[in-house]
Design an enzyme around this catalytic site. Structure first.
Site, PDB file in Angstrom:
ATOM      1  N   LYS A  23      49.438  42.087  44.071  1.00 63.32           N
ATOM      2  CA  LYS A  23      48.924  42.917  42.974  1.00 63.32           C
ATOM      3  C   LYS A  23      47.412  43.114  43.133  1.00 63.32           C
ATOM      4  O   LYS A  23      46.894  44.218  42.926  1.00 63.32           O
ATOM      5  CB  LYS A  23      49.251  42.244  41.639  1.00 63.32           C
ATOM      6  N   GLY A  70      44.851  43.705  32.944  1.00 69.47           N
ATOM      7  CA  GLY A  70      43.426  43.405  32.901  1.00 69.47           C
ATOM      8  C   GLY A  70      42.667  43.929  34.109  1.00 69.47           C
ATOM      9  O   GLY A  70      41.549  44.427  33.986  1.00 69.47           O
ATOM     10  N   SER A 146      35.760  37.630  38.704  1.00 67.33           N
ATOM     11  CA  SER A 146      35.405  38.428  39.884  1.00 67.33           C
ATOM     12  C   SER A 146      35.822  39.881  39.738  1.00 67.33           C
ATOM     13  O   SER A 146      35.332  40.751  40.459  1.00 67.33           O
ATOM     14  CB  SER A 146      36.061  37.835  41.133  1.00 67.33           C
ATOM     15  N   GLN A 147      36.735  40.169  38.808  1.00 67.07           N
ATOM     16  CA  GLN A 147      37.192  41.547  38.641  1.00 67.07           C
ATOM     17  C   GLN A 147      36.059  42.468  38.173  1.00 67.07           C
ATOM     18  O   GLN A 147      36.023  43.642  38.531  1.00 67.07           O
ATOM     19  CB  GLN A 147      38.359  41.595  37.662  1.00 67.07           C
ATOM     20  N   SER A 173      35.135  32.417  41.887  1.00 62.80           N
ATOM     21  CA  SER A 173      36.133  33.336  42.465  1.00 62.80           C
ATOM     22  C   SER A 173      35.598  34.076  43.684  1.00 62.80           C
ATOM     23  O   SER A 173      35.854  35.267  43.877  1.00 62.80           O
ATOM     24  CB  SER A 173      36.613  34.343  41.403  1.00 62.80           C
ATOM     25  N   ASP A 292      44.430  31.511  38.997  1.00 59.82           N
ATOM     26  CA  ASP A 292      45.764  32.004  38.652  1.00 59.82           C
ATOM     27  C   ASP A 292      46.883  31.041  39.036  1.00 59.82           C
ATOM     28  O   ASP A 292      48.020  31.218  38.587  1.00 59.82           O
ATOM     29  CB  ASP A 292      46.014  33.361  39.308  1.00 59.82           C
TER      30      ASP A 292
END
Length: 409
Positions: A23, A70, A146-147, A173, A292
């Site tokens: 993903k 998210g 980190s997103q 991350s 995660d």
């Protein structure tokens, strides 16, 4: 949908499973494809999140609803902000409107974007009017998801002057940041990551090519858990994986050696072999670079009647649910001795696992999947089990393939 999971006829498992594409990689490559339309994608994730991302990228005006995704919220915020002429309202589920996005909005607005809040400051929904961004220097706190960082980096090469990003503080991350930069490098987009400074240089066009998505290591975690809880001699083959993965969750192969699981790498797959009982009584691990997999590891330790102390979990409180609180509640139902803080989890070894407990999933796919391997130790119920479609639509089918009883209630 409520599922009743029952013990397999044998805990000696020998099966092969093909896991959907990552993903994390899929969403990154989908955004890059939107910026450079001559790119092709192979082995893309069949998850809800990837489908929502792909659909959102095709919308030029109006409402873009990303539901629980998210990653899509963060990536699309940066994408629409830099797309001159596009004007959207970016929104999602009730939980999404409770997940902070102010740090990314502030950074984009500092670059010249025009983003405003429709309701509560710092949270979706967002009204975004796409503009040509010419400013190229901005800073972000280094200890955030980190997103936020990847959202800026993925769009950076299409900005007129590229991007120079300063990260303030200790970076978390890191593998996910490196994943993003590795994909840019694959497209011959010049970039650098030195100390707390990241630079991405502008590139208008890239060479036509096909990007292959590796299967999801987060999804592999549940099979590692099953292998750890199975009998010695069990082996589960997973495809398609590679040894030098870009995904931070590939640290699983190292962590699970403590549970007696060996990872054998083949050309396009891995074999998880249960070769011994756990080699330690207490697992201590900093998961700042792979948060995660925290739920899976905690449940594995509980199932093996081990203790664990997990740190680096500060981002779990703003996921699909507050994952630390959710773990506290659901593991306690099963008889665990567990305590959590805002960034740590402590589990003490217990000898009993309660049967026929109903696990609540809190609209969080990882809650459903992390607890499923306990079916090798006891019978359990999973409430709202359909939530797995967010990242792994074939999960329950694959559980049945491994011999776990999967019955709809």
């Amino acid at each position: 949908m409520k599922l009743h999971l029952t013990l397999p006829q044998s805990n000696l498992i020998k099966e092969a499973v093909k896991v959907t594409g990552s993903k994390s990689e899929s969403n990154r490559i989908l955004l890059l494809q939107a910026l450079y339309p001559n790119l092709e994608i192979d082995n893309i994730s069949n998850s809800d999140d990837a489908q929502v991302m792909a659909k959102g990228l095709k919308i030029a005006s109006g409402v873009v609803d990303i539901h629980h995704a998210g990653t899509a919220m963060r990536f699309l915020t940066a994408y629409f902000a830099s797309q001159e002429g596009k004007e959207v309202v970016l929104t999602g589920s009730q939980r999404m409107t409770e997940r902070p996005i102010g740090v990314l909005v502030d950074a984009l607005n500092a670059l010249g974007a025009e983003i405003t809040y429709e309701k509560n400051a710092g949270y979706p929904p967002l009204k975004i009017k796409g503009k040509k961004l010419t400013d190229h220097k901005v800073s972000l706190p280094a200890d955030i998801s980190s997103q936020y960082i990847s959202a800026l980096l993925l769009n950076a090469a299409k900005l007129e002057n590229g991007l120079e990003l300063a990260l303030v503080g200790k970076i978390t991350s890191v593998p996910y940041i490196k994943m993003t930069l590795a994909l840019l490098t694959q497209l011959k987009i010049e970039n650098s990551f030195e100390g707390n400074s990241i630079k991405v240089f502008p590139k208008k066009e890239v060479k036509t090519q096909t990007l292959v998505v590796e299967s999801d290591w987060s999804s592999a975690s549940y099979f590692y858990s099953i292998a750890a809880l199975s009998e010695i001699g069990s082996q589960i083959t997973l495809s398609s994986y590679k040894k030098n993965s870009l995904q931070g969750d590939s640290v699983l192969s190292k962590i699970y050696t403590s549970f007696g699981v060996e990872t054998v790498y083949q050309e396009n797959s891995i074999i998880l072999k249960k070769i011994a009982n756990p080699t330690i009584e207490n697992l201590e691990w900093d998961l700042a670079n792979a948060p995660d997999i925290a739920q899976t590891i905690a449940v594995t330790c509980f199932g093996l009647q081990m203790s664990c102390y997990l740190t680096g979990l500060h981002t779990l409180k703003i996921k699909e649910t507050d994952r630390l609180e959710a773990l506290d509640v659901e593991l306690s139902k099963l008889g665990a001795a567990i305590t959590v803080t805002d960034k740590t989890l402590t589990l003490k070894a217990t000898t009993a696992i309660h049967a026929d407990v109903a696990i609540d999933t809190y609209n969080d796919h990882r809650m459903a999947m992390a607890f499923a391997p306990l079916a090798l130790k006891t019978t359990i119920f999973i409430n709202n089990a359909e939530v797995v479609s967010k990242s792994f639509p074939d999960f329950w089918r694959d559980m049945a393939t491994l011999g776990i009883g999967v019955q709809v209630q």
